[in-house]
Design a protein around this motif. Structure first.
Motif, PDB file in Angstrom:
ATOM      1  N   UNK A  68     -14.115 -15.752  -7.146  1.00  0.00           N
ATOM      2  CA  UNK A  68     -14.299 -14.324  -7.409  1.00  0.00           C
ATOM      3  C   UNK A  68     -14.563 -14.067  -8.890  1.00  0.00           C
ATOM      4  N   UNK A  69     -13.822 -14.745  -9.759  1.00  0.00           N
ATOM      5  CA  UNK A  69     -14.040 -14.595 -11.203  1.00  0.00           C
ATOM      6  C   UNK A  69     -15.438 -15.075 -11.591  1.00  0.00           C
ATOM      7  N   UNK A  70     -15.822 -16.231 -11.070  1.00  0.00           N
ATOM      8  CA  UNK A  70     -17.156 -16.776 -11.367  1.00  0.00           C
ATOM      9  C   UNK A  70     -18.238 -15.802 -10.897  1.00  0.00           C
ATOM     10  N   UNK A  71     -18.052 -15.207  -9.742  1.00  0.00           N
ATOM     11  CA  UNK A  71     -19.033 -14.265  -9.199  1.00  0.00           C
ATOM     12  C   UNK A  71     -19.173 -13.061 -10.132  1.00  0.00           C
ATOM     13  N   UNK A  72     -18.059 -12.549 -10.626  1.00  0.00           N
ATOM     14  CA  UNK A  72     -18.095 -11.404 -11.544  1.00  0.00           C
ATOM     15  C   UNK A  72     -18.802 -11.787 -12.838  1.00  0.00           C
ATOM     16  N   UNK A  73     -18.454 -12.940 -13.402  1.00  0.00           N
ATOM     17  CA  UNK A  73     -19.099 -13.405 -14.635  1.00  0.00           C
ATOM     18  C   UNK A  73     -20.596 -13.608 -14.413  1.00  0.00           C
ATOM     19  N   UNK A  74     -20.933 -14.188 -13.271  1.00  0.00           N
ATOM     20  CA  UNK A  74     -22.330 -14.477 -12.951  1.00  0.00           C
ATOM     21  C   UNK A  74     -23.148 -13.193 -12.848  1.00  0.00           C
ATOM     22  N   UNK A  75     -22.615 -12.196 -12.172  1.00  0.00           N
ATOM     23  CA  UNK A  75     -23.351 -10.923 -12.030  1.00  0.00           C
ATOM     24  C   UNK A  75     -23.570 -10.256 -13.377  1.00  0.00           C
ATOM     25  N   UNK A  76     -22.530 -10.228 -14.208  1.00  0.00           N
ATOM     26  CA  UNK A  76     -22.668  -9.613 -15.528  1.00  0.00           C
ATOM     27  C   UNK A  76     -23.683 -10.382 -16.366  1.00  0.00           C
ATOM     28  N   UNK A  77     -23.592 -11.698 -16.327  1.00  0.00           N
ATOM     29  CA  UNK A  77     -24.526 -12.529 -17.084  1.00  0.00           C
ATOM     30  C   UNK A  77     -25.959 -12.304 -16.615  1.00  0.00           C
TER      31      UNK A  77
END
Length: 174
Positions: A68-77
């Protein structure tokens, strides 16, 4: 024998047909150039990047919370990187157009190249932030694997290749 009047009529018909053909060809050519110069409308669509998240989940054996954290970081990036990439494409297009002008405006070209450099720096800094966010979520073992993945990607090592986005055929924006 052809009379002088008929001869002039034939000449006028040939001239009119020639002018019509030339204007038709020029019209097609100008319309084609105008289509190529038109910038596509910016459509803001948030593309799901489940493939990249899935790639990291499989490679690093992430927990559900980490995913979930990776998904959030990925979307923002992706949001920020895609915006910067779009701006870079526009600047490159402006640079090529400026190089084609006569007389050449070197001052404007220098401004464009400086802007490109600044945007590249922003993109690299955003990539670093993205990496550090992911690293902070990882265990020590996962962080080491993550580092190896990034090294492989940056060195264009063929052993590790992240999944490509559907329909674009582009690799990561780094």
């Amino acid at each position: 024998m052809v009379s002088r009047k008929k001869y002039h009529i034939v000449l006028w018909i040939i001239a009119i047909l020639f002018a019509t053909n030339v204007s038709t060809i020029l019209s097609f050519w100008f319309h084609k150039r105008a289509e190529l110069k038109q910038e596509p409308e910016a459509v803001v669509v948030e593309l799901p990047n489940e493939q990249r998240t899935r790639f990291f989940r499989e490679q690093l054996d992430l927990s559900f919370d980490q995913v979930d954290s990776f998904r959030i970081y990925n979307r923002a990036y992706n949001r920020e990187a895609n915006q910067i990439t779009h701006e870079l494409e526009m600047l490159r297009r402006q640079m090529v157009e400026e190089m084609g002008k006569s007389p050449l405006n070197e001052g404007r070209l220098n401004e464009i190249t400086q802007s490109i450099g600044e945007l590249h720096t922003q993109l690299k800094n955003r990539t670093i932030d993205y990496y550090l966010q992911m690293k902070s979520t990882c265990t020590a073992e996962q962080a080491e694997k993550l580092n190896n993945i990034f090294i492989s990607i940056l060195q264009k090592d063929e052993n590790v290749e992240p999944p490509r986005r559907m329909g674009r055929g582009r690799r990561w924006n780094n």
